[in-house]
Scaffold this motif. Structure first.
Motif, short mmCIF file in Angstrom:
data_model
loop_
_atom_site.label_atom_id
_atom_site.label_comp_id
_atom_site.label_asym_id
_atom_site.label_seq_id
_atom_site.Cartn_x
_atom_site.Cartn_y
_atom_site.Cartn_z
N GLU A 63 -3.74 -3.16 -8.68
CA GLU A 63 -2.66 -4.06 -9.09
C GLU A 63 -1.29 -3.50 -8.71
OE1 GLU A 63 -2.68 -6.21 -12.80
OE2 GLU A 63 -4.65 -5.42 -13.24
N GLN A 64 -1.13 -2.19 -8.73
CA GLN A 64 0.13 -1.60 -8.32
C GLN A 64 0.39 -1.86 -6.84
OE1 GLN A 64 0.91 2.46 -9.52
NE2 GLN A 64 -0.29 2.24 -11.39
N ILE A 65 -0.67 -1.76 -6.03
CA ILE A 65 -0.51 -2.06 -4.61
C ILE A 65 -0.15 -3.52 -4.40
CG2 ILE A 65 -1.74 -2.18 -2.40
CD1 ILE A 65 -3.38 0.25 -3.32
N ARG A 66 -0.80 -4.41 -5.15
CA ARG A 66 -0.49 -5.84 -5.05
C ARG A 66 0.95 -6.11 -5.48
NH1 ARG A 66 -4.03 -7.50 -8.35
NH2 ARG A 66 -5.70 -7.82 -6.83
N TYR A 67 1.39 -5.45 -6.54
CA TYR A 67 2.77 -5.63 -7.00
C TYR A 67 3.75 -5.13 -5.96
CZ TYR A 67 7.08 -4.50 -9.47
OH TYR A 67 8.40 -4.37 -9.82
N ARG A 68 3.47 -3.95 -5.38
CA ARG A 68 4.40 -3.39 -4.40
C ARG A 68 4.52 -4.28 -3.17
NH1 ARG A 68 2.44 1.30 -4.48
NH2 ARG A 68 1.06 1.20 -2.66
#
Length: 426
Positions: A63-68
């Motif tokens: 999810e952090q990668i998706r957010y970034r």
């Protein structure tokens, strides 16, 4: 009028928009030839709760990668600093869908709301700092005697806290009255002539208040969540209607010594009956205490000359974050270098001389108990001293306004589109 048709029904026909006879109801019915007036309806996909609202703080790596990739503000340079928009982005990404609405996202991306958020971050950060200081001073009283310097220092603390609450109150009053850029969010419409939508207004501000608590907690390094929540609920709702305190039953105000209450709560606390109770923020506005009149126009009115203290407040509340870095001022983590934090704005551990990783804060992000770190995450708040009160006022009040700090239109559109997709899946 035309003759009645063979199948019954209307006994008369409408011509030029006047009266017609209805056989079914046996009454005259007026039909207008003007187009129907479109009545604005407020639609919310799900009813936003006003009780306990939990944000997700355990975002996994995927999810952090998706957010970034999709939602994080793009870094424009090497010296890019953390902005209030970055903190709002994290709060919006981790917020439960049932409290989000297009109106809330629009309100969060207004210059008035940005000044409000920055003022309350400064107020809560300084409140926590002075709360710790007063705790230490009360412990020292067991071994030392009070001196005249004690009164002078504590009066300075009290005046600083009162002025900071005044900064929050001026923006909050603008939002309540539907002034400036918040007209379309007023519960009686932009012209204040519609029927009052009190339920809609209450839910909007309840969700805004919960979002504000999360933003302040993130901006202050994910520390002291309960203390932040209790203080924000108190200044907005008073002690009587502080539902968080009624739930937790901490009794933190009763446990304060009288000198602590005088400093932390300020001189404008009033204990009226429930029907006449005003929030501490409103009491700060109507309180009869010495206050520089220019404080209530910072960031809006362009004053020809202001003191060092007022310039500090204007810089923190209404100026771009790059100017904070240039002036060596931080608002919690806002104004610090972005490359020292990870995607979710947690500090990246720095390697020491012995090769061991050291973080400026503890690894835990628990809201109930966070250990004090030896190295603070951000510098302490230092409020410039007050200047002697002015006796000569200008002949005319300045009519030139400040240019508002621009709000990111790109991020605003991203969050509206994300909410539209999330609501479409339900």
């Amino acid at each position: 009028m035309e003759d009645e048709d063979d199948e019954g029904g209307f006994g008369g026909a409408f011509e030029d928009g006047h009266w017609i006879w209805d056989d079914e109801t046996e009454a005259l019915v007026f039909v207008s030839d003007h187009p129907p007036v479109i009545v604005e309806s407020v639609h919310m996909a799900t009813k936003a709760p006003t009780g306990t609202i939990e944000f997700r703080d355990d975002v996994d790596l995927i999810e952090q990668i998706r957010y970034r990739r999709r939602y994080q503000r793009k870094i424009m340079g090497q010296n890019d600093v953390i902005t209030l928009q970055d903190v709002k982005d994290i709060a919006l990404y981790t917020a439960p869908v049932n409290i989000l609405s297009p109106m809330l996202i629009n309100l969060l991306h207004m210059p008035t709301t940005e000044r409000f958020l920055r003022a309350i971050i400064l107020s809560c950060g300084y409140y926590i700092q002075i709360s710790d200081e007063m705790t230490d001073r009360m412990l020292m009283l067991e071994k030392k005697l009070r001196t005249p310097d004690c009164e002078r220092i504590e009066n300075t603390f009290r005046e600083n806290l009162s002025d900071l609450r005044g900064l929050v109150a001026k923006e909050y009053c603008t939002m309540l009255l539907g002034g400036a850029d918040t007209k379309k969010f007023h519960h009686m419409g932009p012209l204040k002539k519609r029927r009052s939508l009190s339920d809609k207004d209450a839910r909007l501000f309840e969700t805004l208040l919960r979002m504000t608590i999360q933003i302040v907690w993130l901006a202050l390094g994910r520390k002291r969540f309960n203390q932040i929540e209790l203080e924000i609920q108190r200044i907005f709702k008073s002690e009587i209607f502080n539902n968080v305190e009624h739930t937790l039953k901490t009794g933190y105000i009763a446990q304060m010594l009288p000198m602590e209450q005088t400093v932390l709560l300020g001189p404008c606390v009033r204990h009226d009956k429930k029907l006449n109770t005003r929030s501490p923020l409103m009491n700060e506005v109507f309180c009869d205490r010495p206050m520089d009149y220019r404080l209530m126009g910072l960031g809006i009115v362009k004053y020809p000359e202001i003191t060092t203290r007022l310039n500090f407040f204007r810089l923190v509340v209404a100026c771009p974050e790059e100017q904070l870095m240039a002036a060596n001022i931080t608002l919690g983590i806002i104004g610090m270098l972005r490359n020292k934090f990870d995607t979710m704005l947690r500090p990246i551990p720095q390697a020491t001389s012995d090769g061991k990783a050291r973080s400026s804060v503890t690894n835990t992000t628990s809201r109930s108990s966070v250990k004090k770190s030896k190295v603070p995450l951000y510098p302490p708040f230092v409020i410039p001293a007050k200047c002697p009160p002015e006796t000569d006022f200008p002949s005319t009040f300045p009519d030139e306004t400040e240019t508002p700090n621009p709000v990111s239109a790109i991020q605003h559109k991203r969050w509206l589109n994300r909410l539209k997709r999330l609501l479409g899946r339900q």
